[in-house]
Design an enzyme around this catalytic site. Sequence first.
Site, short mmCIF file in Angstrom:
data_model
loop_
_atom_site.label_atom_id
_atom_site.label_comp_id
_atom_site.label_asym_id
_atom_site.label_seq_id
_atom_site.Cartn_x
_atom_site.Cartn_y
_atom_site.Cartn_z
N ARG A 41 0.51 -1.09 0.00
CA ARG A 41 -0.13 0.47 -0.05
C ARG A 41 0.98 1.27 -0.04
O ARG A 41 0.35 2.51 -0.23
CB ARG A 41 -0.99 -0.05 1.56
CG ARG A 41 -2.30 -0.99 0.47
CD ARG A 41 -3.06 -1.28 2.34
NE ARG A 41 -2.51 -1.44 3.09
CZ ARG A 41 -2.11 -2.81 3.60
NH1 ARG A 41 -2.78 -3.90 3.46
NH2 ARG A 41 -1.55 -3.06 4.67
N GLU A 57 3.49 -6.50 12.60
CA GLU A 57 2.48 -6.48 13.92
C GLU A 57 2.20 -7.60 13.79
O GLU A 57 1.95 -8.61 15.16
CB GLU A 57 1.36 -5.93 13.42
CG GLU A 57 0.83 -5.84 14.74
CD GLU A 57 -0.96 -4.71 14.43
OE1 GLU A 57 -0.71 -3.67 13.64
OE2 GLU A 57 -1.94 -3.85 15.32
P1 AMP Z 1 4.32 -2.26 11.63
O1 AMP Z 1 5.62 -2.89 10.66
O2 AMP Z 1 4.27 -3.28 12.63
O3 AMP Z 1 5.38 -1.07 11.41
O4 AMP Z 1 3.41 -2.01 9.95
C1 AMP Z 1 3.10 -1.54 9.02
C2 AMP Z 1 2.79 -2.28 7.92
O5 AMP Z 1 2.18 -3.57 7.59
C3 AMP Z 1 2.72 -0.99 7.12
O6 AMP Z 1 3.08 -1.56 5.57
C4 AMP Z 1 0.91 -2.34 6.70
O7 AMP Z 1 1.04 -1.24 5.52
C5 AMP Z 1 0.58 -3.01 7.74
N1 AMP Z 1 -0.25 -2.60 8.70
C6 AMP Z 1 0.58 -3.04 10.23
N2 AMP Z 1 -0.88 -2.82 10.99
C7 AMP Z 1 -1.71 -2.59 10.55
C8 AMP Z 1 -3.07 -2.28 10.29
N3 AMP Z 1 -3.62 -2.22 11.68
N4 AMP Z 1 -3.45 -1.69 9.61
C9 AMP Z 1 -3.65 -1.99 7.88
N5 AMP Z 1 -2.29 -2.24 8.08
C10 AMP Z 1 -1.52 -2.28 8.65
#
Ligand code: AMP
Length: 175
Positions: A63, A100
Site C-alpha cells: 500500500r 505486527e
Molecule cells: P509495522 O511494521 O508493525 O509498523 O506494520 C506496518 C506495516 O504493516 C505497513 O506496511 C502496513 O500496511 C501494515 N499494517 C500493520 N498494521 C496494520 C493495520 N492495523 N492496518 C493496516 N495495515 C497495517
Amino acid sequence: MFIPPHLEYAISKIADVPDFPKPGILFKDITPLLQDKKAFSDAVDDLASHLNGANKVAGIESRGFIFAAAIAAKHNLGLVLLRKPGKLPRKTHVVQYELEYGFDSLEMHQDALDKNDRVLLVDDVLATGGTMMAGCELIAKSGAKLTNCAVFIEISALNGRNRLSSIPIHSSIIV
Ligand code: AMP
C-alpha cells in the site's frame, strides 16, 4: 488522537476492520479513501508536503506503493520500490524485520539509490515500526540520505514512533 482539520474528510474514508487479517488486529482499510478523489488527493498532498528536498520517493509494498507513486508523479520525482522477498529480478539489498502480525523481509534493487539521492520513505500505516525501520535500513545500505519518513496513519498505541526515535517521521493522522 490527532486529526488536522484538512484531513477530517480523508480519515472519514478509512474503514476500521476488526480481527483482520487475524484476531486482535484492527485493520485500517484505505480502499474507500483511494476510491474517493478528494480523500485520496488530500492524503497525497499532506504526505507530499514533507518531502524536505527529496529527489526520490520510496514506497513500501504494497500500500505504500500507491501513495509513493502518486507523490512521485505529482512532484516529478523518481520512484523506488521496497518489495517483499523474491519479487525483484536483479541484485538486491535485503533487511529482515518483525511485523505486527508475523515476520517478513524487504528488498530493494542495489542500483535503485546511490549516495547522491535524497529519499522520502512512504507507507500507509505505522504500527510497531518494524517495517519502516527495515525500509530505513535498506536506504542506509544504499548510501542515500533519508530526508523523511511519511505515513498516512500512525497507530500510537503500538509505539512505532519510539522505535524510530532517531528518524524523522511525519504522520498525517495519529489514532
Ligand atoms: P509495522 O511494521 O508493525 O509498523 O506494520 C506496518 C506495516 O504493516 C505497513 O506496511 C502496513 O500496511 C501494515 N499494517 C500493520 N498494521 C496494520 C493495520 N492495523 N492496518 C493496516 N495495515 C497495517
